[in-house]
Design a protein around this motif. Structure first.
Motif, PDB file in Angstrom:
ATOM      1  N   LEU A  57       0.823  -1.204   0.000  1.00  0.00           N
ATOM      2  CA  LEU A  57       0.000   0.000   0.000  1.00  0.00           C
ATOM      3  C   LEU A  57       0.861   1.259   0.000  1.00  0.00           C
ATOM      4  O   LEU A  57       0.607   2.209  -0.748  1.00  0.00           O
ATOM      5  N   SER A  60       2.416   1.889  -3.428  1.00  0.00           N
ATOM      6  CA  SER A  60       1.471   2.444  -4.391  1.00  0.00           C
ATOM      7  C   SER A  60       1.241   3.932  -4.142  1.00  0.00           C
ATOM      8  O   SER A  60       1.217   4.738  -5.074  1.00  0.00           O
ATOM      9  N   THR A 142      -6.550  -1.539  -1.859  1.00  0.00           N
ATOM     10  CA  THR A 142      -5.528  -0.683  -2.470  1.00  0.00           C
ATOM     11  C   THR A 142      -6.161   0.490  -3.199  1.00  0.00           C
ATOM     12  O   THR A 142      -5.712   1.637  -3.076  1.00  0.00           O
ATOM     13  N   VAL A 145      -7.429   3.124  -0.707  1.00  0.00           N
ATOM     14  CA  VAL A 145      -6.355   3.942  -0.135  1.00  0.00           C
ATOM     15  C   VAL A 145      -5.841   4.958  -1.151  1.00  0.00           C
ATOM     16  O   VAL A 145      -5.623   6.135  -0.828  1.00  0.00           O
TER      17      VAL A 145
END
Length: 285
Positions: A57, A60, A142, A145
Motif C-alpha cells: 500500500l 502504491s 488498495t 487507499v
C-alpha cells in the motif's frame, strides 16, 4: 502475504464431503464453498501478518505522490496533471499486482502447501479461484487507499455516480485479468525468485502506456505500441468516464476506449483462466 499452512489449520477449515456432489448445482456450490475457504485462509494470513500488505500500500501511494509532486511539473499532459495522473496510477497498480499474485502462488507451490490442498476432497478449481478472490479483495483495499490519497491532493472525478462506479469496475476487471496471468505463471515457474524475470516484463509494459504521458509525445512507432497496450485502454476509459483530461488521437482504439477496456481483460481471462485450472490439475504429486 502467503505463509505455510499447518495441518491443524487445514483440517479445521477445509470441507470434507463424503462423496462428490451428483448434480451440476451441487458441484457449483461445493466449488464456491471451497474457493471461499481458500480465500478466507489468505485473508487470515494477511490479518495476522500485515507487513507485506502495508508495504504494498505504501509503495502504491509513494508512486502516486512521487510522480505528482516530483515529476508533475515537467510532464506533458492535457489539463491538470493530477487528474491526468490518477487514473494512470490506479490502473498501473492493478497491473503491478500480478507480481504479488505470482509470488504467493509459487511460494505455496514450493513449500508444499499446494500439494496439501490437492490431497483434500475439494473442487479442482478452488485453490486458484480462492487465490483470485483474496487478491481481488486486496486490490479493492488498495484502490480505496489510493483514491483517498488522490482526493486529499486535489484530484476528483467530474461525472455522476454511475460512470464513476463503472470506472472502478473496469479497474477491477483489469486486475482480475492480471490475477489469472499471475496465477498461471506462478504455477509454471520454477521458484519464487523467478519474480525478478516477471518484473523485467511487467515494468516496461506498465510504463510503455499512456499512464504518465500522452503517446503523442513518443516517437511514432513507440506511441502506436503504447496506444495498443491493454493498460492504455483501461486508463483512457477511466479518464473518459471520470471526465478527466486524456490524450487525443484519431485511432479507432482511442475513440472507443471503454470497449477495449472490456475486451482486453476478457480476452486475457479467457486464455489464462482455463490454463491456470488445467495447470493446477496437472501438477505432479
Amino acid at each position: 502475504m502467503t505463509v505455510p499452512t499447518t495441518n491443524h489449520t487445514m483440517s479445521a477449515s477445509m470441507p470434507r464431503p463424503a462423496e462428490a456432489p451428483a448434480t451440476g448445482g451441487s458441484r457449483l456450490r461445493w466449488a464456491l464453498a471451497d474457493a471461499w475457504t481458500v480465500t478466507r485462509r489468505d485473508l487470515i494470513h494477511w490479518a495476522n501478518q500485515p507487513g507485506m500488505l502495508v508495504a504494498n500500500l505504501l509503495f502504491s501511494v509513494l508512486v502516486l505522490l512521487m510522480f505528482g509532486f516530483l515529476f508533475g511539473g515537467a510532464m506533458a499532459a492535457p489539463g491538470n496533471y493530477w487528474e491526468f495522473l490518477v487514473p494512470g496510477v490506479l490502473a498501473l497498480t492493478m497491473v503491478f499486482g500480478v507480481e504479488s499474485t505470482f509470488t504467493a502462488v509459487n511460494t505455496d507451490l514450493a513449500r508444499g502447501v499446494t500439494d496439501r490442498f490437492r490431497s483434500l476432497p475439494m473442487a479442482g478449481s478452488a485453490v486458484v479461484v480462492g487465490r483470485a478472490g483474496a487478491d481481488l479483495l486486496n486490490s479493492v483495499v488498495t484502490l480505496a487507499v489510493l483514491v483517498a490519497t488522490s482526493l486529499a491532493v486535489g484530484w476528483q472525478p467530474h461525472s455522476g455516480i454511475g460512470p464513476t462506479l463503472a470506472a472502478f469496475g473496469l479497474l477491477l476487471l483489469l486486475r482480475l485479468a492480471m490475477l489469472w496471468v499471475g496465477i498461471y505463471l506462478g504455477l509454471v515457474a520454477k521458484s519464487p525468485e523467478s519474480v525478478m524475470a516477471l518484473q523485467i516484463l511487467v515494468w516496461p509494459v506498465g510504463f510503455l502506456s499512456n499512464a504518465f504521458v500522452s503517446p503523442a509525445t513518443m516517437p511514432g512507432w513507440l506511441g502506436a505500441i503504447a496506444e495498443w497496450n491493454p493498460l492504455s485502454a483501461t486508463v483512457a476509459a477511466v479518464r473518459q468516464l471520470w471526465e478527466n483530461p486524456s490524450w487525443s488521437s484519431e485511432s479507432w482504439l482511442a475513440m472507443h476506449p471503454v470497449l477495449f477496456a472490456v475486451l482486453w481483460p476478457v480476452l486475457l481471462i479467457a486464455v489464462f483462466f482455463p490454463l491456470s485450472v488445467r495447470r493446477y490439475r496437472r501438477l505432479s504429486h
